[in-house]
Design an enzyme around this catalytic site. Sequence first.
Site, PDB file in Angstrom:
ATOM      1  CG  HIS A  99      50.855  56.028  86.279  1.00 21.64           C
ATOM      2  ND1 HIS A  99      50.256  55.591  87.439  1.00 21.64           N
ATOM      3  CD2 HIS A  99      49.882  56.658  85.583  1.00 21.64           C
ATOM      4  CE1 HIS A  99      48.980  55.934  87.445  1.00 21.64           C
ATOM      5  NE2 HIS A  99      48.726  56.587  86.316  1.00 21.64           N
ATOM      6  CD  GLU A 255      45.063  61.542  89.378  1.00 22.75           C
ATOM      7  OE1 GLU A 255      45.531  62.198  88.436  1.00 22.75           O
ATOM      8  OE2 GLU A 255      44.489  60.450  89.215  1.00 22.75           O
TER       9      GLU A 255
END
Length: 454
Positions: A99, A255
Amino acid sequence: HGRLDPRLLRRKRNREGNSSMSAQTEGNNTHHNQASAMGEKGANLLITGVRIEDGPAGVDIRITGGKFAEIGAGLTPREGEEVRNYTGKLVLPPYIESHVHLDTALTSGQPRYNESGTLFEGIEVWSERKQTLTYEDVKDRAGRALRQQAQFGIQYVRSHVDVTDPDLTALRALIDLREELKDSMTLQLVAFPQEGIESFPNGRDLMRRAAEMGVDAIGAIPHFEFTREYSVSSLNFAVELAQEYGLLMDVHCDEIDDEASRGLETLATRALEAGIGPRVTASHTTAMHSYNNAYFLRLVRLLKMSGINFVSNPLVNTHLQGRVDTYPKRRGVTRVKELTEAGINVSFGQDDIEDPWNPMGTGNLRDVVLNGLYVTQMMARSEITGSYNFITHNAARTLNLSDYGIEVGNTANFIVLDAEDWFHALSFGSPVLANFRAGRVLTESEAVVRQVNF
């Protein structure tokens, strides 16, 4: 949006090995020329005296035509083989960056710094910087970041690319870079709607255009959508789009520090219903650190049933999350230990390299693993010694890779570390002495010489 039929899969593409990038660094031109002279058959060499992962020491590796041909002790050199003696050194499969955001890399301070250190100011700063993007700008910065990552032993990278840009400038640059540098490293591109799918003008159309241009995975950002209804709708759309084009999925999911952010349950349910769990990844999931335990115990059953993957970004999420807390302050990282103990696949990522969300960051995954172990309190000896899996085998599952690992018949992709085992490599930050792709050297560095004069 009821049960999704796997038969929706059409125009299926096999993208493994298709999206690649190069990490050829300065100083390696000699090896590059040698590899080119070998032609398409690949390298022939013998690596001697190493330890493979946590196996026994003193093992030799024969590489023929760029593939692992023989692995064992006491192998005898053959005519035409290059012999490299790495006695006592550790050999691992190449590191995998699960990521990262290459389109934003190396933009810290442009046009201003993220002084609050929050996720949302970072998005604001990037929105401003995005107005000045050019094709050449993105390609140059991403290329420099990739070569930097290669020096740290990385050969596979999954990069999220912001597609909330009507011109899709960054995506065009990275697709071309992927093709130009494909001989040295594998790059997967995720269509990432930084400012939302339903909450951004023509968000759905931009996502579809990205799929048609040739991304490897479809993303989403449910916690940033305006409403809960938009959040669910964006995930439904993303799942259907991924199925339509036969693509992987990687969602920036929850998130945020808000325990009411629960896009994960929707994503996992859709993946379960469609039967695509192993092709789906939930990145970040930091709201999970604030879920009450009763809810988490119910959720983990669904997560196991769905078979989806997780990516945690310990460095950046420790930095970004908990910013509105006074004391106690939350660590900001998802429940890596609990997910791992439940048998759910988790890998680690760097996330950002000198950009609005991280003023630092080099791309060195050793830093990510070390920080991750501390903040998740995974410091048992067995947890430490097995932690390289977060950036190797676990990450290979996340990226749906095949032909990965040090096994006879696989392509000879591997790295050599200046350490006798992973525990010492991690603890001392041992350099990657050599990064091999199909048996040819991508990067090299010198062993560290430590001298104490008392």
